[in-house]
Design a protein around this motif. Structure first.
Motif, PDB file in Angstrom:
ATOM      1  N   THR A 115       0.819  -1.226   0.000  1.00 22.19           N
ATOM      2  CA  THR A 115       0.000   0.000   0.000  1.00 22.19           C
ATOM      3  C   THR A 115       0.846   1.266   0.000  1.00 22.19           C
ATOM      4  O   THR A 115       0.376   2.315  -0.442  1.00 22.19           O
ATOM      5  CB  THR A 115      -0.926   0.048   1.221  1.00 22.19           C
ATOM      6  OG1 THR A 115      -0.146   0.162   2.423  1.00 22.19           O
ATOM      7  CG2 THR A 115      -1.799  -1.191   1.301  1.00 22.19           C
ATOM      8  N   LYS A 116       2.074   1.170   0.533  1.00 12.72           N
ATOM      9  CA  LYS A 116       2.986   2.318   0.607  1.00 12.72           C
ATOM     10  C   LYS A 116       2.382   3.509   1.353  1.00 12.72           C
ATOM     11  O   LYS A 116       2.682   4.659   1.030  1.00 12.72           O
ATOM     12  CB  LYS A 116       3.409   2.751  -0.804  1.00 12.72           C
ATOM     13  CG  LYS A 116       4.226   1.727  -1.547  1.00 12.72           C
ATOM     14  CD  LYS A 116       5.550   1.432  -0.856  1.00 12.72           C
ATOM     15  CE  LYS A 116       6.399   0.442  -1.643  1.00 12.72           C
ATOM     16  NZ  LYS A 116       7.636   0.072  -0.924  1.00 12.72           N
TER      17      LYS A 116
ATOM     18  N   VAL B 176      -8.535   3.077   7.494  1.00  6.43           N
ATOM     19  CA  VAL B 176      -9.276   4.278   7.891  1.00  6.43           C
ATOM     20  C   VAL B 176      -8.310   5.442   8.105  1.00  6.43           C
ATOM     21  O   VAL B 176      -8.580   6.578   7.695  1.00  6.43           O
ATOM     22  CB  VAL B 176     -10.098   4.004   9.170  1.00  6.43           C
ATOM     23  CG1 VAL B 176     -10.741   5.292   9.677  1.00  6.43           C
ATOM     24  CG2 VAL B 176     -11.176   2.959   8.891  1.00  6.43           C
ATOM     25  N   ALA B 177      -7.175   5.175   8.734  1.00  8.95           N
ATOM     26  CA  ALA B 177      -6.177   6.227   8.965  1.00  8.95           C
ATOM     27  C   ALA B 177      -5.619   6.743   7.650  1.00  8.95           C
ATOM     28  O   ALA B 177      -5.366   7.946   7.494  1.00  8.95           O
ATOM     29  CB  ALA B 177      -5.047   5.688   9.842  1.00  8.95           C
ATOM     30  N   SER B 178      -5.440   5.848   6.682  1.00 12.03           N
ATOM     31  CA  SER B 178      -4.949   6.259   5.367  1.00 12.03           C
ATOM     32  C   SER B 178      -5.920   7.226   4.699  1.00 12.03           C
ATOM     33  O   SER B 178      -5.512   8.217   4.095  1.00 12.03           O
ATOM     34  CB  SER B 178      -4.736   5.025   4.490  1.00 12.03           C
ATOM     35  OG  SER B 178      -4.398   5.390   3.176  1.00 12.03           O
ATOM     36  N   LYS B 179      -7.207   6.947   4.831  1.00  9.97           N
ATOM     37  CA  LYS B 179      -8.217   7.840   4.252  1.00  9.97           C
ATOM     38  C   LYS B 179      -8.226   9.189   4.948  1.00  9.97           C
ATOM     39  O   LYS B 179      -8.558  10.212   4.336  1.00  9.97           O
ATOM     40  CB  LYS B 179      -9.600   7.182   4.347  1.00  9.97           C
ATOM     41  CG  LYS B 179      -9.758   5.952   3.465  1.00  9.97           C
ATOM     42  CD  LYS B 179     -11.156   5.354   3.574  1.00  9.97           C
ATOM     43  CE  LYS B 179     -11.307   4.140   2.662  1.00  9.97           C
ATOM     44  NZ  LYS B 179     -12.657   3.548   2.711  1.00  9.97           N
ATOM     45  N   TYR B 180      -7.883   9.188   6.235  1.00  8.60           N
ATOM     46  CA  TYR B 180      -7.875  10.438   6.992  1.00  8.60           C
ATOM     47  C   TYR B 180      -6.626  11.269   6.679  1.00  8.60           C
ATOM     48  O   TYR B 180      -6.705  12.489   6.539  1.00  8.60           O
ATOM     49  CB  TYR B 180      -7.927  10.145   8.496  1.00  8.60           C
ATOM     50  CG  TYR B 180      -7.886  11.379   9.357  1.00  8.60           C
ATOM     51  CD1 TYR B 180      -9.046  12.119   9.596  1.00  8.60           C
ATOM     52  CD2 TYR B 180      -6.701  11.820   9.929  1.00  8.60           C
ATOM     53  CE1 TYR B 180      -9.008  13.265  10.370  1.00  8.60           C
ATOM     54  CE2 TYR B 180      -6.654  12.956  10.704  1.00  8.60           C
ATOM     55  CZ  TYR B 180      -7.812  13.679  10.926  1.00  8.60           C
ATOM     56  OH  TYR B 180      -7.763  14.819  11.692  1.00  8.60           O
TER      57      TYR B 180
ATOM     58  N   MET C 171      -4.574  10.501  -1.607  1.00  5.04           N
ATOM     59  CA  MET C 171      -4.929   9.446  -2.556  1.00  5.04           C
ATOM     60  C   MET C 171      -4.843   8.100  -1.850  1.00  5.04           C
ATOM     61  O   MET C 171      -3.893   7.846  -1.108  1.00  5.04           O
ATOM     62  CB  MET C 171      -3.985   9.476  -3.771  1.00  5.04           C
ATOM     63  CG  MET C 171      -4.062  10.773  -4.561  1.00  5.04           C
ATOM     64  SD  MET C 171      -2.972  10.759  -5.998  1.00  5.04           S
ATOM     65  CE  MET C 171      -3.707   9.460  -6.983  1.00  5.04           C
ATOM     66  N   ASN C 172      -5.850   7.249  -2.093  1.00  6.84           N
ATOM     67  CA  ASN C 172      -5.916   5.962  -1.410  1.00  6.84           C
ATOM     68  C   ASN C 172      -6.353   4.862  -2.359  1.00  6.84           C
ATOM     69  O   ASN C 172      -6.996   5.117  -3.373  1.00  6.84           O
ATOM     70  CB  ASN C 172      -6.918   6.025  -0.250  1.00  6.84           C
ATOM     71  CG  ASN C 172      -6.490   6.972   0.846  1.00  6.84           C
ATOM     72  OD1 ASN C 172      -5.680   6.623   1.683  1.00  6.84           O
ATOM     73  ND2 ASN C 172      -7.036   8.188   0.836  1.00  6.84           N
TER      74      ASN C 172
END
Length: 224
Positions: A88-89, A129-133, A137-138
């Protein structure tokens, strides 16, 4: 090899995929923290079982059990976090925010205990969820699901359940983020941030060594 608190902070605030291909140090620190939590919870569970107390948590009115899987995944926390990073990097700051979410979740639901049966799903959910926050870009939920080893339907359900269980309190301000970074740095300073292989070995090795020593001392006393 010890992890430097300064290097950890540098990773969290200025990690560059172009200049550094190594796994961020925050992953090893987080894995170490969670592994020690698992050992502590398992010890508490065994103690409760030994005292004849029920270790089954009442599920009435609580959905924290949604993270439980039927079988314990055969993958260490370190390896699982490294897999998530490799595919996911997501940046190091995402793992700090995921740690904030895990801590908030456990404080909001004291009946919940991190175990080998729920930790992997809890991690992939909080990291997504943290990545979206944190990030602009996700990847889609379906991609995170493949990386985490679950179905897209399970991933969607886990995300939704987690958000409701958290009452959608996902905001992490700068001061909170900084305080958790400081906590991770203290973890490194007291020796918790060594490579996870050493941390994983310590509990079982110490336990087996103590058993062997007790057996040896008992034999020695009988011989004498």
């Amino acid at each position: 090899m010890a992890i430097s608190p300064r290097k950890l902070r540098n990773d969290v605030y200025s990690y560059s995929y172009q200049n550094d291909s190594n796994t961020p140090l925050v992953i090893s620190v987080l894995a170490s923290l969670i592994d020690r939590t698992l050992v502590r919870n398992e010890r508490i569970g065994r103690k409760c079982a030994g005292m004849g107390a029920s270790v089954t948590i009442t599920k009435t009115g609580s959905k924290t059990w949604v993270f439980d899987c039927h079988e314990t995944p055969d993958m260490t926390i370190q390896s699982y976090l490294e897999r998530i990073f490799r595919y996911t990097k997501v940046g190091p700051s995402v793992y700090v925010v995921a740690y904030v979410y895990i801590d908030r979740f456990c404080r909001s639901h004291p009946e919940f205990r991190i175990t080998g049966r729920n930790v992997h799903r809890l991690l992939i959910t909080t990291i997504m969820v943290a990545s979206k926050y944190v990030e602009d870009m996700n990847y889609r939920n379906s991609y995170f699901a493949r990386v985490g080893g679950i179905t897209t339907k399970e991933m969607n359900s886990l995300e939704l359940d987690f958000l409701f269980l958290m009452n959608f309190k996902m905001h992490v301000n700068v001061s909170v983020f900084e305080s958790y970074c400081c906590h991770l740095e203290r973890e490194v300073s007291i020796g918790g941030g060594y490579h996870i292989e050493k941390t994983l070995r310590c509990a079982e090795e110490i336990k087996s060594r103590q058993i062997e020593e007790r057996g040896f001392n008992r034999i020695a006393r009988i011989t004498l």
